[in-house]
Design a protein around this motif. Structure first.
Motif, PDB file in Angstrom:
ATOM      1  N   ILE B 199       0.835  -1.220   0.000  1.00 53.05           N
ATOM      2  CA  ILE B 199       0.000   0.000   0.000  1.00 53.05           C
ATOM      3  C   ILE B 199       0.865   1.264   0.000  1.00 53.05           C
ATOM      4  O   ILE B 199       0.671   2.142  -0.848  1.00 53.05           O
ATOM      5  N   PRO B 200       1.860   1.401   0.909  1.00 45.57           N
ATOM      6  CA  PRO B 200       2.689   2.619   0.855  1.00 45.57           C
ATOM      7  C   PRO B 200       3.407   2.779  -0.490  1.00 45.57           C
ATOM      8  O   PRO B 200       3.514   3.889  -1.017  1.00 45.57           O
ATOM      9  N   LEU B 201       3.844   1.646  -1.054  1.00 40.09           N
ATOM     10  CA  LEU B 201       4.561   1.696  -2.336  1.00 40.09           C
ATOM     11  C   LEU B 201       3.678   2.300  -3.429  1.00 40.09           C
ATOM     12  O   LEU B 201       4.075   3.244  -4.126  1.00 40.09           O
ATOM     13  N   VAL B 202       2.461   1.793  -3.559  1.00 44.29           N
ATOM     14  CA  VAL B 202       1.553   2.274  -4.618  1.00 44.29           C
ATOM     15  C   VAL B 202       1.063   3.685  -4.288  1.00 44.29           C
ATOM     16  O   VAL B 202       0.994   4.552  -5.166  1.00 44.29           O
ATOM     17  N   GLY B 349      -9.381   5.109  -0.794  1.00 44.60           N
ATOM     18  CA  GLY B 349      -9.562   4.273  -1.991  1.00 44.60           C
ATOM     19  C   GLY B 349      -8.623   3.081  -1.971  1.00 44.60           C
ATOM     20  O   GLY B 349      -8.985   1.974  -2.366  1.00 44.60           O
ATOM     21  N   ALA B 350      -7.397   3.318  -1.445  1.00 46.30           N
ATOM     22  CA  ALA B 350      -6.399   2.233  -1.406  1.00 46.30           C
ATOM     23  C   ALA B 350      -6.881   1.056  -0.563  1.00 46.30           C
ATOM     24  O   ALA B 350      -6.517  -0.088  -0.804  1.00 46.30           O
ATOM     25  N   THR B 351      -7.719   1.351   0.444  1.00 48.66           N
ATOM     26  CA  THR B 351      -8.182   0.268   1.324  1.00 48.66           C
ATOM     27  C   THR B 351      -9.435  -0.408   0.773  1.00 48.66           C
ATOM     28  O   THR B 351     -10.022  -1.250   1.439  1.00 48.66           O
ATOM     29  N   ALA B 355      -8.439  -7.323   2.582  1.00 55.12           N
ATOM     30  CA  ALA B 355      -7.371  -7.364   3.587  1.00 55.12           C
ATOM     31  C   ALA B 355      -7.756  -6.592   4.847  1.00 55.12           C
ATOM     32  O   ALA B 355      -7.035  -5.723   5.319  1.00 55.12           O
ATOM     33  N   VAL B 356      -8.947  -6.926   5.372  1.00 54.31           N
ATOM     34  CA  VAL B 356      -9.456  -6.263   6.581  1.00 54.31           C
ATOM     35  C   VAL B 356      -8.803  -6.875   7.810  1.00 54.31           C
ATOM     36  O   VAL B 356      -8.693  -8.098   7.881  1.00 54.31           O
ATOM     37  N   PRO B 357      -8.437  -6.131   8.794  1.00 52.13           N
ATOM     38  CA  PRO B 357      -8.400  -4.684   8.894  1.00 52.13           C
ATOM     39  C   PRO B 357      -6.996  -4.126   8.625  1.00 52.13           C
ATOM     40  O   PRO B 357      -6.767  -2.959   8.834  1.00 52.13           O
ATOM     41  N   MET B 358      -6.086  -5.017   8.162  1.00 52.40           N
ATOM     42  CA  MET B 358      -4.696  -4.579   8.066  1.00 52.40           C
ATOM     43  C   MET B 358      -4.535  -3.393   7.109  1.00 52.40           C
ATOM     44  O   MET B 358      -3.803  -2.452   7.388  1.00 52.40           O
ATOM     45  N   ALA B 359      -5.256  -3.443   5.977  1.00 48.53           N
ATOM     46  CA  ALA B 359      -5.146  -2.364   4.988  1.00 48.53           C
ATOM     47  C   ALA B 359      -5.520  -1.031   5.636  1.00 48.53           C
ATOM     48  O   ALA B 359      -4.842  -0.014   5.423  1.00 48.53           O
ATOM     49  N   SER B 360      -6.583  -1.033   6.443  1.00 45.58           N
ATOM     50  CA  SER B 360      -7.023   0.215   7.086  1.00 45.58           C
ATOM     51  C   SER B 360      -5.987   0.714   8.083  1.00 45.58           C
ATOM     52  O   SER B 360      -5.715   1.916   8.164  1.00 45.58           O
ATOM     53  N   GLN B 378     -11.507   4.947  10.700  1.00 46.16           N
ATOM     54  CA  GLN B 378     -12.938   4.655  10.558  1.00 46.16           C
ATOM     55  C   GLN B 378     -13.399   4.799   9.106  1.00 46.16           C
ATOM     56  O   GLN B 378     -14.225   4.037   8.633  1.00 46.16           O
ATOM     57  N   TYR B 379     -12.841   5.793   8.415  1.00 46.05           N
ATOM     58  CA  TYR B 379     -13.229   6.020   7.021  1.00 46.05           C
ATOM     59  C   TYR B 379     -12.673   4.887   6.144  1.00 46.05           C
ATOM     60  O   TYR B 379     -13.340   4.412   5.233  1.00 46.05           O
ATOM     61  N   CYS B 380     -11.426   4.501   6.427  1.00 51.45           N
ATOM     62  CA  CYS B 380     -10.819   3.413   5.655  1.00 51.45           C
ATOM     63  C   CYS B 380     -11.596   2.116   5.846  1.00 51.45           C
ATOM     64  O   CYS B 380     -11.777   1.341   4.913  1.00 51.45           O
ATOM     65  N   MET B 381     -12.077   1.893   7.087  1.00 46.66           N
ATOM     66  CA  MET B 381     -12.816   0.656   7.349  1.00 46.66           C
ATOM     67  C   MET B 381     -14.078   0.582   6.494  1.00 46.66           C
ATOM     68  O   MET B 381     -14.515  -0.508   6.114  1.00 46.66           O
ATOM     69  N   ALA B 382     -14.660   1.754   6.181  1.00 47.31           N
ATOM     70  CA  ALA B 382     -15.881   1.755   5.352  1.00 47.31           C
ATOM     71  C   ALA B 382     -15.591   1.163   3.979  1.00 47.31           C
ATOM     72  O   ALA B 382     -16.299   0.258   3.514  1.00 47.31           O
ATOM     73  N   SER B 383     -14.534   1.665   3.324  1.00 45.53           N
ATOM     74  CA  SER B 383     -14.232   1.132   1.983  1.00 45.53           C
ATOM     75  C   SER B 383     -13.631  -0.269   2.091  1.00 45.53           C
ATOM     76  O   SER B 383     -13.831  -1.120   1.228  1.00 45.53           O
ATOM     77  N   ASN B 384     -12.914  -0.513   3.186  1.00 39.94           N
ATOM     78  CA  ASN B 384     -12.283  -1.820   3.404  1.00 39.94           C
ATOM     79  C   ASN B 384     -13.343  -2.929   3.489  1.00 39.94           C
ATOM     80  O   ASN B 384     -13.241  -3.975   2.831  1.00 39.94           O
ATOM     81  N   ILE B 385     -14.396  -2.663   4.266  1.00 38.64           N
ATOM     82  CA  ILE B 385     -15.458  -3.670   4.436  1.00 38.64           C
ATOM     83  C   ILE B 385     -16.269  -3.811   3.149  1.00 38.64           C
ATOM     84  O   ILE B 385     -16.649  -4.912   2.756  1.00 38.64           O
TER      85      ILE B 385
END
Lengths: 86, 403
Positions: B199-202, B349-351, B355-360, B378-385
């Motif tokens: 994720i950090p790379l991209v 968007g990246a999340t 890969a829940v919840p690690m991506a978030s 919390q916002y990342c978890m929305a797109s992550n889920i």
């Protein structure tokens, strides 16, 4: 090969469209559920506010105690009475 | 001398000379164990998979999963489980009973559902769209894999690695290309473990410093949400029931995964009345399923199946699927920001890949590096889920169109 590639292109279009439509549905359904709940079953602050007479355990605390007992006893235990000492 | 010869024949040493690939596979097993134990990369999966690889490749151990052709009888019949067990041993019994039937991935999904909180998604519903954009890697790699000579079924299984969801990848592969199960499961779980690197790379390649600093809470203050949820508990109970039924009508083939996910979520949200079921789903059932899934998937990786050029293609393709999915989510947010007053941090968007919840968590840490007050979890978890739902739907589409 080219036939497979064409199939893959169709899959890409159908797949992405389906995913977008389903997540659009998630958004629409989510909003509909929220509107329904807000309109017919709102949980207002007053329901949980401290309206108990002085000397008694307030309803917020009672709800927390009841929930804790329910979890610990797997739903079989009930709180019948809670009294303050003194 | 004769006795010594017989002793030599009885041990596994004689087979080693005949099958040098076995040593290489044992090495693969040890590397997976090392990654799981020492590096702590998805240890719950990589340790059983790594040990399964070792068991399957011990000569004479009879723990390797055999090809489905061997259990295929004339007249389109298959051996029954008793016959499989007595002919090919317990690992094949487990594989054909629990994996080939597609039983374990939905069971694990039930546990995942019972561990998932749809609350962040319900509070930020419009962010769910980015879970769709982040599925683009699945279909892009599908195209690329077909161009490289994979069959459409194999390409679909390879692409689904981009959904960043282990059970979904395994379930799709069982349905479409079971002979690739081992390498695909390894690639999926390895890249999920490498989410903190990918994720950090991209993100750094595609995002500006200004975008990293978009503060979601400030944006919410500037442009507050239209309505608040006045009874979140009830909304969270109704959501899995209604969503499960509606999605089933649109993509029936996603029901085994999505249905079990939503059932698991329902028993969690009902609270104390079903807490024992939720405890079982997230504890003993999920743990048992994980053990058998890991061991049996590892046991599919025998030297004759794994040591092929295709495996390298899967490892490269899997990485591309991951990276393109992350990029798809980031670019979708950037496109949205062009037209909206209320800006969204592209990390959300990246999340969108699962890969829940690690991506978030990774996205949150990245945002905090640029602005220590910018908590985007919390916002990342929305797109992550929503990404979990998106990848299960994408899997359903692939299965229904390619099977």
């Amino acid at each position: 090969m080219s036939e497979n590639f064409q199939e893959a292109l169709t899959l890409m279009a159908v797949g992405m469209l389906t995913v977008f439509v389903i997540l659009l549905l998630v958004v629409v359904l989510g909003n509909a559920i929220i509107m329904f709940v807000n309109r017919f079953f709102p949980e207002t602050e007053s329901k949980l506010s401290n309206t108990s007479p002085p000397g008694q355990v307030d309803r917020k605390h009672l709800a927390v105690i009841a929930a804790a007992v329910s979890v610990v006893t797997g739903g079989r235990g009930r709180v019948l009475k809670v009294e303050k000492e003194g | 001398m004769h006795i010594l010869e017989e002793l030599y024949e009885m041990t596994a040493f004689s087979s080693l000379g005949q099958q040098p690939g076995v040593l290489l596979m044992l090495l693969v097993g040890f590397v997976l164990l090392y990654l799981g134990i020492a590096k702590k990369y998805e240890p719950l999966l990589l340790v059983p998979i790594g040990f399964g690889v070792i068991l399957a490749n011990l000569p004479g151990g009879g723990m390797g999963v055999v090809s489905a052709d061997l259990i295929h009888l004339p007249n389109d019949r298959y051996m029954n489980l008793f016959e499989i067990g007595s002919e090919y041993g317990i690992m094949n019994y487990l594989y054909y009973a629990l994996i080939k039937t597609g039983f374990l991935p939905p069971i694990i999904f039930m546990g995942v559902g019972a561990l998932t909180d749809f609350g962040p998604m319900l509070r930020n519903l419009r962010l769910a769209f980015f879970g769709a954009a982040a599925q683009i890697g699945i279909f892009t790699v599908l195209l690329g894999a077909i161009a490289m000579g994979f069959t459409p079924q194999e390409a679909g299984s390879l692409g689904i690695i981009g959904g960043a969801d282990g059970p979904t990848a395994i379930y799709t592969t069982i349905m479409l290309a079971p002979h690739l199960l081992g390498p695909i499961a390894i690639a999926a779980y390895s890249y999920m473990a490498l989410v903190p690197v990918i994720i950090p790379l991209v993100a750094k390649a595609l995002m500006t410093k200004k975008e990293f600093k978009i503060n979601m809470k400030q944006q919410d203050k500037l442009y507050p949400p239209k309505h608040k949820i006045k009874n979140l508990k009830l909304a969270k109970i109704l959501f899995p029931i209604i969503l499960g039924v509606v999605v089933a009508f649109f993509v029936p083939s996603s029901v085994p995964l999505l249905g079990m996910l939503l059932f698991g979520n329902l028993i969690k949200e009902l609270g104390s009345i079903t807490s024992r079921l939720a405890d079982a789903a997230t504890g003993p059932i999920m743990n048992t399923a994980t053990i058998f899934l890991g061991l049996a998937v590892g046991a599919t990786m025998t030297h004759d199946v794994f040591l092929k050029g295709q495996t390298l293609g899967i490892i490269v393709g899997g990485f591309l699927a991951f990276a393109i999915s992350i990029a798809g989510g980031i670019l979708a947010v950037k496109a949205y920001n062009l037209f909206s007053k209320k800006k969204i941090n592209p990390l959300i968007g990246a999340t969108g890949l699962s890969a829940v919840p690690m991506a978030s968590r990774v996205a949150n840490e990245l945002a905090l590096k640029y602005d220590s007050s910018n908590h985007v979890l919390q916002y990342c978890m929305a797109s992550n889920i929503s990404g979990v739902i998106g990848s299960a739907v994408a899997a359903g589409v692939l299965i229904s169109m390619l099977q």
